[in-house]
Design a protein around this motif. Sequence first.
Motif, short mmCIF file in Angstrom:
data_model
loop_
_atom_site.label_atom_id
_atom_site.label_comp_id
_atom_site.label_asym_id
_atom_site.label_seq_id
_atom_site.Cartn_x
_atom_site.Cartn_y
_atom_site.Cartn_z
N MET A 264 10.88 2.91 -10.94
CA MET A 264 9.85 2.56 -9.49
C MET A 264 10.23 1.48 -8.51
O MET A 264 10.19 1.58 -6.98
CB MET A 264 8.30 1.68 -10.29
CG MET A 264 7.57 1.34 -9.16
SD MET A 264 6.59 2.62 -8.23
CE MET A 264 6.16 3.46 -9.28
N MET B 254 14.07 1.40 -7.92
CA MET B 254 14.30 1.89 -6.93
C MET B 254 13.44 3.27 -5.93
O MET B 254 13.96 3.15 -4.64
CB MET B 254 15.10 3.16 -8.08
CG MET B 254 15.82 2.72 -9.31
SD MET B 254 18.02 2.37 -7.99
CE MET B 254 18.51 4.27 -7.87
N ALA B 255 12.52 3.76 -6.31
CA ALA B 255 11.62 4.42 -5.28
C ALA B 255 10.80 3.95 -4.50
O ALA B 255 11.63 3.95 -3.22
CB ALA B 255 10.89 5.46 -6.42
N ILE C 60 13.85 0.74 -3.33
CA ILE C 60 15.57 0.50 -2.85
C ILE C 60 15.73 2.01 -1.95
O ILE C 60 16.61 1.52 -1.18
CB ILE C 60 16.24 0.35 -4.14
CG1 ILE C 60 16.35 -0.99 -5.14
CG2 ILE C 60 17.61 0.98 -3.59
CD1 ILE C 60 17.65 -1.25 -6.06
N LEU C 61 15.34 2.80 -2.20
CA LEU C 61 15.23 3.84 -1.88
C LEU C 61 14.61 4.05 -0.65
O LEU C 61 14.25 5.08 0.19
CB LEU C 61 14.35 4.86 -2.79
CG LEU C 61 15.78 5.94 -3.82
CD1 LEU C 61 15.94 6.98 -4.39
CD2 LEU C 61 17.58 6.20 -2.84
N LEU D 224 10.80 5.61 -0.87
CA LEU D 224 10.02 6.91 -0.74
C LEU D 224 9.14 6.28 -0.32
O LEU D 224 8.43 5.54 -0.88
CB LEU D 224 10.12 7.59 -2.34
CG LEU D 224 11.34 7.71 -2.84
CD1 LEU D 224 11.68 8.26 -4.00
CD2 LEU D 224 12.53 8.36 -1.75
N GLU D 225 8.59 7.48 0.91
CA GLU D 225 7.57 7.50 1.90
C GLU D 225 6.51 8.76 0.80
O GLU D 225 6.90 9.38 0.95
CB GLU D 225 7.28 7.74 3.01
CG GLU D 225 7.85 5.90 3.31
CD GLU D 225 7.00 4.96 3.20
OE1 GLU D 225 5.94 5.13 2.52
OE2 GLU D 225 7.57 3.76 3.17
N PRO D 226 5.14 8.86 0.33
CA PRO D 226 4.26 7.69 0.75
C PRO D 226 4.41 6.44 -0.09
O PRO D 226 4.07 5.09 -0.12
CB PRO D 226 2.69 7.81 0.53
CG PRO D 226 3.08 9.09 -0.19
CD PRO D 226 4.86 9.28 -0.03
N LEU D 227 4.80 5.99 -0.87
CA LEU D 227 5.49 5.32 -2.37
C LEU D 227 5.79 4.11 -1.53
O LEU D 227 4.74 3.16 -2.11
CB LEU D 227 6.20 5.99 -3.23
CG LEU D 227 6.01 5.24 -4.69
CD1 LEU D 227 4.75 4.46 -5.19
CD2 LEU D 227 7.79 4.97 -5.63
N MET E 293 2.64 1.82 -0.17
CA MET E 293 1.54 1.62 -0.64
C MET E 293 1.37 0.06 -0.73
O MET E 293 1.93 -0.25 -1.24
CB MET E 293 1.05 2.33 -1.76
CG MET E 293 0.54 4.12 -1.31
SD MET E 293 0.02 5.62 -3.04
CE MET E 293 -0.52 4.75 -3.47
N GLN F 150 -1.18 -2.79 -5.75
CA GLN F 150 -2.63 -2.99 -6.45
C GLN F 150 -2.51 -0.98 -6.95
O GLN F 150 -2.41 0.02 -7.58
CB GLN F 150 -3.68 -3.57 -6.29
CG GLN F 150 -4.50 -2.73 -5.34
CD GLN F 150 -4.46 -3.74 -4.12
OE1 GLN F 150 -3.60 -4.48 -4.22
NE2 GLN F 150 -5.51 -4.00 -3.19
N ASP F 151 -2.65 -0.28 -5.82
CA ASP F 151 -2.94 0.82 -5.83
C ASP F 151 -1.25 1.16 -6.49
O ASP F 151 -1.90 2.24 -7.62
CB ASP F 151 -2.74 1.88 -4.44
CG ASP F 151 -4.33 1.83 -3.72
OD1 ASP F 151 -4.97 1.27 -4.21
OD2 ASP F 151 -3.98 1.54 -2.60
N ILE G 290 -1.65 3.67 -10.54
CA ILE G 290 -1.03 4.80 -11.02
C ILE G 290 -0.23 5.33 -11.74
O ILE G 290 -0.05 5.97 -12.57
CB ILE G 290 -0.64 5.47 -9.88
CG1 ILE G 290 -1.28 6.70 -8.83
CG2 ILE G 290 0.35 6.45 -9.58
CD1 ILE G 290 -1.04 6.49 -7.07
N VAL G 291 0.41 3.75 -12.00
CA VAL G 291 1.93 3.86 -12.71
C VAL G 291 1.25 3.35 -14.16
O VAL G 291 1.93 3.17 -15.33
CB VAL G 291 2.73 3.06 -12.98
CG1 VAL G 291 3.31 2.49 -13.75
CG2 VAL G 291 3.16 3.37 -11.06
#
Lengths: 204, 204
Positions: free
Chosen positions: A160, A162-163, A166-167, A169-172, A175, A178-179, A183-184
């Motif tokens: 997480m 990383m994503a 660091i990376l 990544l969208e939409p993550l 967000m 708390q969302d 999810i996690v």
Amino acid sequence: MARRSGRRPGDSGTREAIRAAAIEQFAERGYDRPSMRSIAQQAGVDPALVSHFFGSKHALFVDVVELPFDPAQAIPALFGGGDREQIGARLAGFLLSVLEEPSARRRVIGLVRAATSEPEAARMVRDLLTREIFAPVVEELRVDDAQLRANLVSSQIVGMVMARYILGLEPLASMAAQDVAAIVGPTLQRYLTEPLDRSGDART
Amino acid sequence: MARRSGRRPGDSGTREAIRAAAIEQFAERGYDRPSMRSIAQQAGVDPALVSHFFGSKHALFVDVVELPFDPAQAIPALFGGGDREQIGARLAGFLLSVLEEPSARRRVIGLVRAATSEPEAARMVRDLLTREIFAPVVEELRVDDAQLRANLVSSQIVGMVMARYILGLEPLASMAAQDVAAIVGPTLQRYLTEPLDRSGDART
């Protein structure tokens, strides 16, 4: 401001010079190659001062790569109290809120970078995680496969970081924390307390 | 061995020299700073040959950081056919078996290292994932939040690469690949097809 007795002027400067030299040497040369002496030399101080302030190379390492929270406080609070069915949600919420804080996030990203940079640094980070995080988690969990469960939780948390951070990544990445935690949370819950299928157990 | 017509002697050596220079420059300087010219210079070839063999800097990058499988083949095979309830297990099994192969594993670890090394490299890896992996996954999935689901799957896969192959967390690092796949499969399944709670939906 009154100075505490027993501290000489310049102590905090010396400490910081040692820490800066240690961060640089550990990052560039891994954990094994730097010595108390080489770090002292780079910091421009007497090697005895490194022992004086930090005790050992290991303690110096733990000091400079310090986690952005104190596991000795956080882990019993997260695992010891409250509903066991909500450990995953509590842990996810705690970590995501820690990571929202920029300096904490920088420190965690620094650890991930160190771990990927070379095998020796990976070993240092593994040792740190094992000693500071896994051991107390295993102690609190009191379930089968506790060490494996701690590994699995780490895999999702590091991934997480990383994503999302660091990376990017969208939409993550955009967000609300708390969302993401919501999810996690169930993933961490499954890794911590639910049955873990091995391939032999897999449904046919 | 007969040489195909249209290829001159030395072509494959030239190609490899360009690839080696590109790998080094992208790894050391990120994606933006190296140019076709600087890569040609380091490879000791005419810049026109870089265009001739690779077309563009972007195509050269995609060539040198290539994934250890062809997403255009693998993704439709994993997502398009078979039981939708078993996508997570199929995907986990596929990825873990790819990662057991040493050269594939080295390539994936190289990508993770590149991504953590600096923001520009992270951007390259993000673009690669988005274009080569997420876009086809989103197309196959046909569910709400498909792009977010692809992000979440990536977070667990990258984290597993870190935990098992880079950090070497035990016992995870020594487990059989199919056992790891059996444990991670349900996480990927949830991320791909099951409802994702947002914090507003969380049970009270």
